[in-house]
Design a protein around this motif. Structure first.
Motif, short mmCIF file in Angstrom:
data_model
loop_
_atom_site.label_atom_id
_atom_site.label_comp_id
_atom_site.label_asym_id
_atom_site.label_seq_id
_atom_site.Cartn_x
_atom_site.Cartn_y
_atom_site.Cartn_z
N SER A 311 0.83 -1.21 0.00
CA SER A 311 0.00 0.00 0.00
C SER A 311 0.87 1.26 0.00
N SER A 312 2.03 1.22 0.67
CA SER A 312 2.91 2.40 0.67
C SER A 312 3.47 2.63 -0.73
N LEU A 315 0.83 4.19 -2.83
CA LEU A 315 0.68 5.59 -2.43
C LEU A 315 1.74 6.45 -3.13
N ILE A 466 -4.26 9.69 -6.63
CA ILE A 466 -4.66 10.06 -5.26
C ILE A 466 -6.11 10.54 -5.28
N THR A 470 -7.59 11.55 0.63
CA THR A 470 -6.27 11.31 1.27
C THR A 470 -5.60 12.65 1.52
N ILE A 489 -5.71 4.91 3.19
CA ILE A 489 -5.10 5.59 2.04
C ILE A 489 -6.12 5.46 0.90
N LEU A 491 -7.34 5.88 -2.80
CA LEU A 491 -6.85 6.07 -4.17
C LEU A 491 -8.01 5.82 -5.14
#
Ligand code: HEM
Length: 496
Positions: A311-312, A315, A466, A470, A489, A491
């Motif tokens: 997930s990071s 992001l 994004i 967020t 997060i 998206l």
């Protein structure tokens, strides 16, 4: 009259207790000074820790602050107090290497708490120390060879297909990408470590996810138990303190027992970790409870770490569209070479995706502080300073990963930092997302395989941007021991 005597005696006792505590702290906080080890000034009771009820930052950002301060004063190492417990922290990567590799025999343990009698699931590879750890590591290492990874590849592809299938519906609305990645990695680890088809995408709250979340829950009570057990391990053992909730423990032990029975009765063999653990049990190398404890730690250590990495990464890719396009170009090319299929051997060819994951783990190392314990007295290099047996050692992964000396413009996301040329110019011990030395993460290859498969399958078909829900820049969760972005997060996933 009696009441007033009683009240004043209570006050006297409290007063005495406070005086004793202050004197104890004053005495305790001379520890590093007496050894001539530099360090930041400790505060009463808290030492160099933050007030746990009013944290200004996460524990690892706080450690980074200390690291920066000590490095600016040109120290190679320092001594800090985690509350009243003295802990040694190397700053120079050569000193980090001494602990993790060169002088490993002095630092075999992590000093983690486990309790065989009351908490059988706590006796696992991560927590064990000394000869027991060495024996277990030797038994489990063959479970993680590339040959074994290859046999599990098909299971991971199935889980990836379920994720891509669910994306059709999920992508109609803003995506909570942390949740999507958690469902995928739960399915992968649930299947490989426990032999279960978790169906996390179909069943929004499966029992497995429920108990998995519970095992990770950070309540004030859990934190107090962890702090108590790691500071007073022997007393905690005598008192029979448990770190794992009894219902969580019962749930995971029951799953393993039921699966063992089912596979034995039906003569079923599967390509997963559990089958390899069953093999060790059949050779009398592990008991049923030891099998359950290892499956449990594979789940704990493998699910959240991999899911946070995925997930990071998404992001960052959503904020860096040029990098996302470049990754997708490579992924699409490799899929098309094999008639739209992903093969085990082609994972290696996804070099730029590999660099992108490596850069994600630099900025978001899911285990941002690594722990060791001094197992025999040790002299720090180039000094006559002795570290005593039992001293805690803190290895500041997060601080090293964001040190501008090693990573110029450290907060910038740049996968090219991990091409061969750039890597060869850096000290290897300034990059520790999986740890280093003989206690390095045993599941590194598996973790990277599941992250790579999951990302490749998502990026092939979707463009991620994004969503306004967020808030950027994201903040880290101050309460967890693992690094994690606070909240969801959000998206948008656009079908290509
Ligand atoms: C992206 C994914 C992962 C990351 C970032 C990660 C990170 C780490 C780190 C930093 C350590 C401590 C190393 C040290 O002390 O030097 C560790 C240990 C460990 N990890 Fe992982 N890990 C990941 C995936 C996995 C997976 C998938 C499994 C199992 C299936 C796993 C099982 C373990 C175990 C059992 C240990 C303890 C090893 C020992 O003490 O001998 N990890 N991991």
């Amino acid at each position: 009259m009696i009441l007033s005597i009683l009240t004043s005696s209570i006050f006297i006792n409290i007063y005495l207790a406070v005086i004793i505590l202050i004197l104890y702290c004053k005495w305790r906080f001379t520890y590093w000074q007496n050894k001539k080890v530099p360090g930041p000034k400790p505060r009463l009771i808290l030492g160099n820790s933050q007030n746990p009820f009013a944290r200004a930052s996460t524990p690892y950002e706080h450690v980074k602050h200390i690291y920066d301060q000590m490095k600016a004063q040109k120290h190679d190492f320092c001594g800090i107090y985690v509350f009243t417990q003295p802990s040694y922290m190397p700053i120079n990567p050569e000193y980090v290497k001494d602990i993790m590799l060169k002088d490993f025999s002095n630092f075999v343990d992590r000093g983690m708490y486990y309790n065989e009698k009351t908490d059988p699931l706590s006796v696992h590879l991560l927590s064990l120390g000394g000869q027991r750890w060495k024996n277990l590591r030797a038994k489990l290492t063959p479970t993680f060879t590339s040959g074994k990874m290859k046999t599990m590849f098909g299971t991971l592809i199935n889980c990836g297909n379920q994720m891509v299938e669910s994306m059709r519906k999920l992508s109609e609305k803003p995506l909570d990408i942390k949740d999507v990645c958690a469902c995928y990695t739960t399915d992968v680890i649930g299947s490989c470590a426990f032999g279960l088809d978790c169906n996390s995408f179909a069943e929004s709250e499966s029992e497995f996810r429920k108990f998995g979340k519970k095992a990770f829950a950070i309540s004030a009570q859990n934190v107090a138990r962890i702090v108590f057990c790691s500071s007073f391990g022997n007393l905690a053992k005598k008192l029979g303190v448990r770190l794992i909730d009894p219902d969580v423990s019962e749930f995971f032990i029951n799953i393993v027992n039921a699966t063992l029975k089912y596979r034995q009765e039906n003569k079923i063999e599967r390509n997963d970790f559990l089958q390899l653990l069953i093999g060790l049990k059949e050779n009398n190398e592990l008991t049923t409870e030891e099998v359950a404890a290892q499956a449990f730690i594979f789940f704990l250590a493998g699910f959240e770490t991999s899911s946070t990495t995925m997930s990071s990464c998404l992001l960052e890719l959503a904020q860096n569209q040029d990098i996302q396009d470049k990754v997708r170009e490579e992924v699409v090319q490799i899929f098309s070479k094999n008639d739209g299929k992903l093969m085990y051997d082609s994972l290696m060819d996804m070099k730029y995706l590999g660099h992108t994951i490596a850069e994600t783990l630099r900025l978001y190392p899911t285990i941002p502080l690594i722990q060791r314990q001094c197992t025999t007295d040790y002299t720090i290099r180039n000094t006559d300073i002795r570290l005593e047996k039992g001293t805690r050692v803190l290895l500041p992964t997060y601080a090293l990963h964001r040190d501008p000396e090693y990573y110029p413009d450290p907060n910038k996301f740049d996968p090219d930092r991990f091409n061969d040329e750039a890597k060869s110019k850096r000290h290897p011990f300034v990059y520790l997302p999986f740890g280093e030395g003989p206690r390095v993460c045993i599941g590194e290859r598996f973790g990277l395989m599941q992250v790579k498969i999951g990302l490749a399958m998502l990026l092939k078909d979707y463009k991620f941007v994004i969503n306004p829900k967020t808030k950027l820049p994201v903040e880290f969760d101050k309460n967890g021991f693992l690094l994690s972005v606070k909240g969801s997060i959000w998206l948008d996933a656009i079908k290509l």
